[in-house]
Motif scaffolding. Sequence first.
Motif, PDB file in Angstrom:
ATOM      1  N   GLY A  35       0.827  -1.196   0.000  1.00  0.00           N
ATOM      2  CA  GLY A  35       0.000   0.000   0.000  1.00  0.00           C
ATOM      3  C   GLY A  35       0.863   1.248   0.000  1.00  0.00           C
ATOM      4  O   GLY A  35       1.960   1.253   0.573  1.00  0.00           O
ATOM      5  N   TRP A  36       0.369   2.276  -0.643  1.00  0.00           N
ATOM      6  CA  TRP A  36       0.977   3.606  -0.554  1.00  0.00           C
ATOM      7  C   TRP A  36       0.032   4.478   0.267  1.00  0.00           C
ATOM      8  O   TRP A  36      -1.180   4.504   0.026  1.00  0.00           O
ATOM      9  CB  TRP A  36       1.174   4.231  -1.929  1.00  0.00           C
ATOM     10  N   PHE A  37       0.604   5.197   1.190  1.00  0.00           N
ATOM     11  CA  PHE A  37      -0.131   6.089   2.071  1.00  0.00           C
ATOM     12  C   PHE A  37       0.551   7.453   2.047  1.00  0.00           C
ATOM     13  O   PHE A  37       1.701   7.559   1.656  1.00  0.00           O
ATOM     14  CB  PHE A  37      -0.147   5.538   3.499  1.00  0.00           C
ATOM     15  N   ARG A  45      -3.040  10.308   8.360  1.00  0.00           N
ATOM     16  CA  ARG A  45      -2.536   9.511   7.250  1.00  0.00           C
ATOM     17  C   ARG A  45      -3.706   8.948   6.459  1.00  0.00           C
ATOM     18  O   ARG A  45      -4.702   8.520   7.033  1.00  0.00           O
ATOM     19  CB  ARG A  45      -1.675   8.372   7.790  1.00  0.00           C
ATOM     20  N   GLU A  46      -3.577   8.952   5.142  1.00  0.00           N
ATOM     21  CA  GLU A  46      -4.634   8.419   4.293  1.00  0.00           C
ATOM     22  C   GLU A  46      -4.054   7.434   3.289  1.00  0.00           C
ATOM     23  O   GLU A  46      -2.910   7.558   2.845  1.00  0.00           O
ATOM     24  CB  GLU A  46      -5.357   9.542   3.551  1.00  0.00           C
ATOM     25  N   GLY A  47      -4.868   6.453   2.953  1.00  0.00           N
ATOM     26  CA  GLY A  47      -4.473   5.498   1.935  1.00  0.00           C
ATOM     27  C   GLY A  47      -4.597   6.111   0.562  1.00  0.00           C
ATOM     28  O   GLY A  47      -5.559   6.820   0.274  1.00  0.00           O
ATOM     29  N   VAL A  48      -3.626   5.845  -0.279  1.00  0.00           N
ATOM     30  CA  VAL A  48      -3.599   6.389  -1.630  1.00  0.00           C
ATOM     31  C   VAL A  48      -3.869   5.301  -2.659  1.00  0.00           C
ATOM     32  O   VAL A  48      -4.721   5.465  -3.540  1.00  0.00           O
ATOM     33  CB  VAL A  48      -2.229   7.051  -1.906  1.00  0.00           C
ATOM     34  N   THR A  78      10.547  -4.220  -6.263  1.00  0.00           N
ATOM     35  CA  THR A  78      10.192  -2.805  -6.166  1.00  0.00           C
ATOM     36  C   THR A  78       8.738  -2.581  -6.587  1.00  0.00           C
ATOM     37  O   THR A  78       8.254  -3.215  -7.528  1.00  0.00           O
ATOM     38  CB  THR A  78      11.120  -1.950  -7.045  1.00  0.00           C
ATOM     39  N   VAL A  79       8.095  -1.683  -5.877  1.00  0.00           N
ATOM     40  CA  VAL A  79       6.757  -1.215  -6.237  1.00  0.00           C
ATOM     41  C   VAL A  79       6.860   0.270  -6.553  1.00  0.00           C
ATOM     42  O   VAL A  79       7.611   1.002  -5.901  1.00  0.00           O
ATOM     43  CB  VAL A  79       5.755  -1.464  -5.098  1.00  0.00           C
ATOM     44  N   TYR A  80       6.095   0.695  -7.548  1.00  0.00           N
ATOM     45  CA  TYR A  80       6.165   2.080  -8.009  1.00  0.00           C
ATOM     46  C   TYR A  80       4.816   2.774  -7.831  1.00  0.00           C
ATOM     47  O   TYR A  80       3.762   2.146  -7.854  1.00  0.00           O
ATOM     48  CB  TYR A  80       6.546   2.124  -9.486  1.00  0.00           C
ATOM     49  N   ILE A  93       4.103  13.534   3.011  1.00  0.00           N
ATOM     50  CA  ILE A  93       5.093  12.460   3.056  1.00  0.00           C
ATOM     51  C   ILE A  93       4.396  11.191   2.577  1.00  0.00           C
ATOM     52  O   ILE A  93       3.314  10.858   3.086  1.00  0.00           O
ATOM     53  CB  ILE A  93       5.666  12.271   4.462  1.00  0.00           C
ATOM     54  N   TYR A  94       4.990  10.529   1.630  1.00  0.00           N
ATOM     55  CA  TYR A  94       4.421   9.309   1.068  1.00  0.00           C
ATOM     56  C   TYR A  94       5.170   8.098   1.624  1.00  0.00           C
ATOM     57  O   TYR A  94       6.403   8.048   1.588  1.00  0.00           O
ATOM     58  CB  TYR A  94       4.512   9.345  -0.462  1.00  0.00           C
ATOM     59  N   TYR A  95       4.400   7.155   2.114  1.00  0.00           N
ATOM     60  CA  TYR A  95       4.938   5.941   2.701  1.00  0.00           C
ATOM     61  C   TYR A  95       4.447   4.720   1.926  1.00  0.00           C
ATOM     62  O   TYR A  95       3.299   4.686   1.470  1.00  0.00           O
ATOM     63  CB  TYR A  95       4.465   5.786   4.144  1.00  0.00           C
TER      64      TYR A  95
END
Length: 122
Positions: A35-37, A45-48, A78-80, A93-95
């Motif tokens: 997941g990207w948040f 924090r929110e899910g993207v 790797t995930v993009y 900030i992206y996690y």
Amino acid sequence: QLTLVESGGGLVQPGGSLRLSCAAAGSSLEYYAIGWFRQAPGKEREGVSCISSSGGITKYADSVKGRFTISRDNAKNTVYLQINSLKPEDTAIYYCAARRTWGCWGVQFDYWGQGTQVTVSS
């Protein structure tokens, strides 16, 4: 122990693009849903977006549909996250985060990266 490292953030003008990367070490990423948040200053924090271990299932938050694309290369571990048509409200900030079973919003992710800053400003 899975370790995640994000990269690719930076300062970009509105309308610009970035490609964020989430690289894994310590374990093969192919076993994990990702997941990207993001978290903006003063906000929760929110899910993207998220992607299944095989890449066959993807989900996006309504706020990013049509602008963000998640993908993965398990051979490169790797995930993009391709982010286009950036807006000032995308500043955060992206996690990236990983979990062994499929899940997206409202589930716990077991491993988290340190984050990469994305700033959208003219």
